[in-house]
Design an enzyme around this catalytic site. Structure first.
Site, PDB file in Angstrom:
ATOM      1  N   ASP A  11       0.852  -1.190   0.000  1.00  0.00           N
ATOM      2  CA  ASP A  11       0.000   0.000   0.000  1.00  0.00           C
ATOM      3  C   ASP A  11       0.888   1.241   0.000  1.00  0.00           C
ATOM      4  OD1 ASP A  11      -2.463  -1.177  -0.084  1.00  0.00           O
ATOM      5  OD2 ASP A  11      -2.611  -1.403   2.080  1.00  0.00           O
ATOM      6  N   ASP A 130     -13.995  -5.909  -5.368  1.00  0.00           N
ATOM      7  CA  ASP A 130     -14.205  -6.103  -3.931  1.00  0.00           C
ATOM      8  C   ASP A 130     -15.654  -6.535  -3.748  1.00  0.00           C
ATOM      9  OD1 ASP A 130     -11.660  -5.058  -3.555  1.00  0.00           O
ATOM     10  OD2 ASP A 130     -12.398  -3.016  -3.223  1.00  0.00           O
TER      11      ASP A 130
END
Lengths: 251, 198
Positions: A11, A130
């Site tokens: 990330d 997602d």
């Protein structure tokens, strides 16, 4: 035969890794290039960089980072996070990214997948999805899983494939962060219904979980972040166990 | 920095930056060029390519590179789509190609996941392109079409079918895998190409 891939995910915020890493051999735990190099040396098959910054300079910072990673790292890497146009993708690929991942922008504008696939080839277009179970049905969620939609996961995955995606990165919001294993049933159904590769994400806690994502979930690749960053799992140990279990792996 | 002049053919197809970076990691400076004269004068030529065959051939034709590439005399290395375009013909977009390698490129059979993405083994390695590279070494591949095994095959790969993962004819080499993305072993193959004398 083709091997199953292990993919650490980093990330990125404002050009630095966030959420923390715990590598004793890192001089600077925030430097994504240094971390990427270590992963490429220790057996990662690919890398994913997910940019979560929301600044106006985001595009420029990310392009600079991609260039630095491409100069140092000799394995393929994917870049995702807030990519919403052909121009965004062009900049990232020109700076040396191998693939890009698009998510919410594909749901808002599905034709973007067709456009990107036609211009750059399907091999570099990863569509990230997602999803979580709502009333026993897998529903697609947006903005990092925060915003629910009425779209069915499997229906969307088929559409994404038809529009020219080269791979699907499926994250189960129900499993993400639990360290209790991947969403193997949904993964197996995706893998069965699609003819493009499926990358499993969300739920990795131990080596057995990865093995199950391949054996039960029929995934083509598995992605994880914290178990690698905090050295709870060494990629080498994971791959050796996969090999013992008869899973094709690059060692 | 190495002294030889390496030109990477720039015809707007694919990620050529990563090939340039891989050469830099080996201590060489690759020049991106679409200029016929500059390509002809190079010591080595790398012919890259990702994307779709018919649109890539259109780009080559529009600049006359389609006529020039088959006439090159120095070592030439086609990578991925570059290799496929060096064959006779490709089923992708029904594309008449450069005709250097005497083989037709076809689509993987139904029932296999396509694209063939990831790391797979290369076998039956021949020629000095694979000097000091182990038999069954892993390479990174991303492709939906393949060149069947033929007389010009110098490496094979198995994905449902055994196919050509590298081809050679005279001074022309082609690899289906991405040496620039295949870790240390891939860099060794690039280095070998830079020291081939033919």
């Amino acid at each position: 035969m083709l091997t199953k891939r292990i993919i650490p995910c980093l990330d990125i915020k404002n050009g630095r890794t966030v959420k923390g890493v715990n590598f004793v051999d890192l001089r600077d735990a925030g430097d994504p290039v240094e971390l990427a190099e270590i992963y490429s040396r220790t057996g990662a098959d690919e890398l994913v960089f997910l940019d979560i910054s929301a600044t106006e300079e985001k595009r420029k910072t990310l392009a600079e980072l991609v260039r630095k990673v491409a100069a140092k790292v000799n394995i393929p890497f994917t870049v995702g996070g807030g990519i919403s146009s052909v121009e965004d993708v062009d900049i990232l690929l020109q700076n040396g990214a191998d693939k890009v991942a698009i998510n919410s922008s594909a749901v808002k504008n599905p034709h973007l997948i067709n456009d990107l696939s036609a211009k750059f080839g399907k091999q570099c277009i990863v569509v990230a999805i997602d999803a979580r179970k709502v009333n026993n049905e897998w529903k697609v969620h947006l903005v990092g899983g925060k915003v629910p939609t009425e779209i069915n996961l499997f229906k969307w995955a088929k559409e994404v494939e038809a529009r020219g995606a080269g791979e699907i990165l499926f994250t189960s919001m129900d499993h993400d962060g639990t360290k209790a294993g991947f969403a193997n049933e949904a993964l197996a159904q995706l893998s069965h219904e699609l003819t493009i590769p499926v990358i499993a994400s969300g739920g990795a806690g131990n080596i057995e979980h990865f093995c199950e994502a391949f054996s039960k979930g029929k995934a083509d690749a598995a992605l994880a972040a914290s178990v690698f960053h905090f050295k709870e799992i060494e990629i080498k140990d994971l791959k050796e166990e996969m090999k013992i279990k008869g899973i094709e792996v690059r060692l | 920095m190495g002294l030889q002049k390496i030109v990477i053919i720039d015809y707007g197809a694919g990620n050529i930056q990563s090939i340039k970076f891989a050469l830099e990691r080996l201590g060489y400076n690759g020049i991106l060029s679409s200029n016929a004269e500059e390509i002809r004068m190079a010591d080595r030529v790398i012919f890259p390519g990702v994307g779709e065959a018919s649109s890539a051939m259109k780009k080559l034709k529009s600049t006359g590179l389609d006529k020039m590439i088959p006439q090159l005399k120095q070592p030439v290395l086609g990578i991925c789509l570059g290799m496929q375009l060096m064959c006779n013909y490709s089923e992708e977009g029904n594309t008449e190609s450069l005709g250097i390698f005497d083989v037709d490129v076809v689509h993987f059979e139904k029932g296999l996941k396509v694209p063939h993405i990831g790391w797979n083994r290369i076998t039956d390695l021949k020629t000095s392109l694979f000097k000091d590279v182990q038999e069954r070494e892993f390479m990174y591949l991303v492709h939906s079409f393949y060149a069947p095994v033929c007389e010009e095959t110098i490496a094979k790969c198995d994905y449902g079918v055994e196919y050509s993962s590298a081809l050679k004819k005279d001074n022309f080499y082609g690899v289906q895998f991405h040496p620039e993305k295949s870790s240390a072993a891939g860099e060794k193959i690039l280095e070998n190409f830079l020291s081939i004398n033919s």
